[in-house]
Design a protein around this motif. Structure first.
Motif, PDB file in Angstrom:
ATOM      1  N   GLU A  96     -34.681  -0.586  11.706  1.00  0.00           N
ATOM      2  CA  GLU A  96     -33.400  -0.507  12.155  1.00  0.00           C
ATOM      3  C   GLU A  96     -32.878   0.874  11.954  1.00  0.00           C
ATOM      4  N   GLN A  97     -33.195   1.245  10.567  1.00  0.00           N
ATOM      5  CA  GLN A  97     -32.870   2.641  10.119  1.00  0.00           C
ATOM      6  C   GLN A  97     -33.428   3.835  10.589  1.00  0.00           C
ATOM      7  N   GLY A  98     -34.394   3.650  11.573  1.00  0.00           N
ATOM      8  CA  GLY A  98     -35.467   4.700  12.273  1.00  0.00           C
ATOM      9  C   GLY A  98     -36.071   5.414  11.373  1.00  0.00           C
ATOM     10  N   GLU A 103     -41.648   5.528   4.072  1.00  0.00           N
ATOM     11  CA  GLU A 103     -40.257   6.486   3.405  1.00  0.00           C
ATOM     12  C   GLU A 103     -39.237   5.309   2.890  1.00  0.00           C
ATOM     13  N   HIS A 104     -39.258   4.235   3.563  1.00  0.00           N
ATOM     14  CA  HIS A 104     -37.985   3.197   3.199  1.00  0.00           C
ATOM     15  C   HIS A 104     -38.837   2.723   1.912  1.00  0.00           C
ATOM     16  N   THR A 105     -39.963   2.263   1.838  1.00  0.00           N
ATOM     17  CA  THR A 105     -40.589   1.707   0.801  1.00  0.00           C
ATOM     18  C   THR A 105     -40.443   2.483  -0.494  1.00  0.00           C
ATOM     19  N   ALA A 106     -40.850   3.884  -0.394  1.00  0.00           N
ATOM     20  CA  ALA A 106     -40.696   4.827  -1.404  1.00  0.00           C
ATOM     21  C   ALA A 106     -39.156   4.920  -1.968  1.00  0.00           C
ATOM     22  N   HIS A 107     -38.203   4.822  -1.012  1.00  0.00           N
ATOM     23  CA  HIS A 107     -36.813   4.809  -1.503  1.00  0.00           C
ATOM     24  C   HIS A 107     -36.443   3.509  -2.455  1.00  0.00           C
ATOM     25  N   LEU A 108     -36.975   2.367  -1.878  1.00  0.00           N
ATOM     26  CA  LEU A 108     -36.592   1.199  -2.600  1.00  0.00           C
ATOM     27  C   LEU A 108     -37.405   0.951  -3.811  1.00  0.00           C
ATOM     28  N   VAL A 109     -38.582   1.787  -4.072  1.00  0.00           N
ATOM     29  CA  VAL A 109     -39.344   1.726  -5.239  1.00  0.00           C
ATOM     30  C   VAL A 109     -38.465   2.387  -6.438  1.00  0.00           C
ATOM     31  N   VAL A 110     -38.090   3.592  -5.677  1.00  0.00           N
ATOM     32  CA  VAL A 110     -37.191   4.484  -6.637  1.00  0.00           C
ATOM     33  C   VAL A 110     -35.944   3.778  -6.909  1.00  0.00           C
ATOM     34  N   HIS A 111     -35.135   3.134  -6.008  1.00  0.00           N
ATOM     35  CA  HIS A 111     -33.945   2.460  -6.242  1.00  0.00           C
ATOM     36  C   HIS A 111     -34.245   1.483  -7.387  1.00  0.00           C
ATOM     37  N   GLY A 112     -35.077   0.686  -7.143  1.00  0.00           N
ATOM     38  CA  GLY A 112     -35.387  -0.448  -8.293  1.00  0.00           C
ATOM     39  C   GLY A 112     -35.715   0.077  -9.419  1.00  0.00           C
ATOM     40  N   ALA A 145     -36.738  12.727   3.468  1.00  0.00           N
ATOM     41  CA  ALA A 145     -35.263  12.820   3.770  1.00  0.00           C
ATOM     42  C   ALA A 145     -34.376  12.059   3.004  1.00  0.00           C
ATOM     43  N   ASP A 146     -33.041  12.525   3.042  1.00  0.00           N
ATOM     44  CA  ASP A 146     -31.943  11.872   2.158  1.00  0.00           C
ATOM     45  C   ASP A 146     -31.722  10.425   2.506  1.00  0.00           C
ATOM     46  N   PRO A 147     -31.940   9.496   1.949  1.00  0.00           N
ATOM     47  CA  PRO A 147     -31.974   8.013   2.392  1.00  0.00           C
ATOM     48  C   PRO A 147     -30.874   7.599   2.846  1.00  0.00           C
ATOM     49  N   TYR A 148     -29.620   8.328   2.057  1.00  0.00           N
ATOM     50  CA  TYR A 148     -28.091   7.749   2.772  1.00  0.00           C
ATOM     51  C   TYR A 148     -27.611   8.847   3.689  1.00  0.00           C
ATOM     52  N   ALA A 149     -28.241   9.616   4.576  1.00  0.00           N
ATOM     53  CA  ALA A 149     -27.610  10.650   5.357  1.00  0.00           C
ATOM     54  C   ALA A 149     -27.111   9.965   6.319  1.00  0.00           C
ATOM     55  N   ASP A 150     -27.546   8.917   7.091  1.00  0.00           N
ATOM     56  CA  ASP A 150     -26.669   8.164   8.075  1.00  0.00           C
ATOM     57  C   ASP A 150     -25.668   7.185   7.502  1.00  0.00           C
TER      58      ASP A 150
END
Length: 152
Positions: A96-98, A103-112, A145-150
């Motif tokens: 959904e986020q393109g 990349e999305h998993t990396a962000h969620l691991v960092v976030h968690g 990339a910036d995970p919040y860019a969009d």
């Protein structure tokens, strides 16, 4: 399943689902270490939507599967906690986020992990901005990339 003692990271990976695109141990260790190099005892569990929903309902009172849940046990002198990633949700959000699933998993691991370290984004705008700033910095160091860019 542990890394070598010299890294001060005791990492258990639980795969409660079968999926060929789950991240490797090497990727997970890289993402974890991008957040910090202190001693840590962590479990990362990859689950299906049913387990993700049941756990979210049980612990947070929210009756849906969410992308990542964090359970902190200790922060000092050793970071101890569990992260649960609901793989169908992670895949769906990435599409959904393109973004790539990696990349999305990396962000969620960092976030968690930031949650395990005591950061929060639900207690106020200033705290949310601080947490997002750290996430952006860590993701950039990892080459993503910036995970919040969009989103803003």
């Amino acid at each position: 399943m542990k890394t070598t003692a010299s890294t001060n990271l005791d990492l258990t990976i639980q795969r409660a689902i079968r999926a060929s695109d789950l991240p490797s141990r090497q990727q997970l260790v890289r993402w974890i270490r991008a957040v910090g190099n202190g001693p840590a005892v962590l479990t990362l569990r990859f689950v299906d939507a049913e387990e993700g929903r049941a756990t979210n309902a049980s612990w947070r009172g929210r009756d849906y599967a969410t992308n990542v849940l964090s359970f902190a046990y200790e922060t000092e002198p050793v970071l101890m906690g569990d992260l649960m990633l609901c793989w169908p949700v992670v895949r769906k959000e990435a599409a959904e986020q393109g973004k790539s699933v990696e990349e999305h998993t990396a962000h969620l691991v960092v976030h968690g992990l930031l949650h395990l370290c005591g950061h929060d984004h639900e207690e106020g705008e200033a705290q949310a901005e601080e947490m997002e700033s750290i996430e952006r910095e860590v993701m950039a160091r990892l080459g993503y990339a910036d995970p919040y860019a969009d989103e803003h």
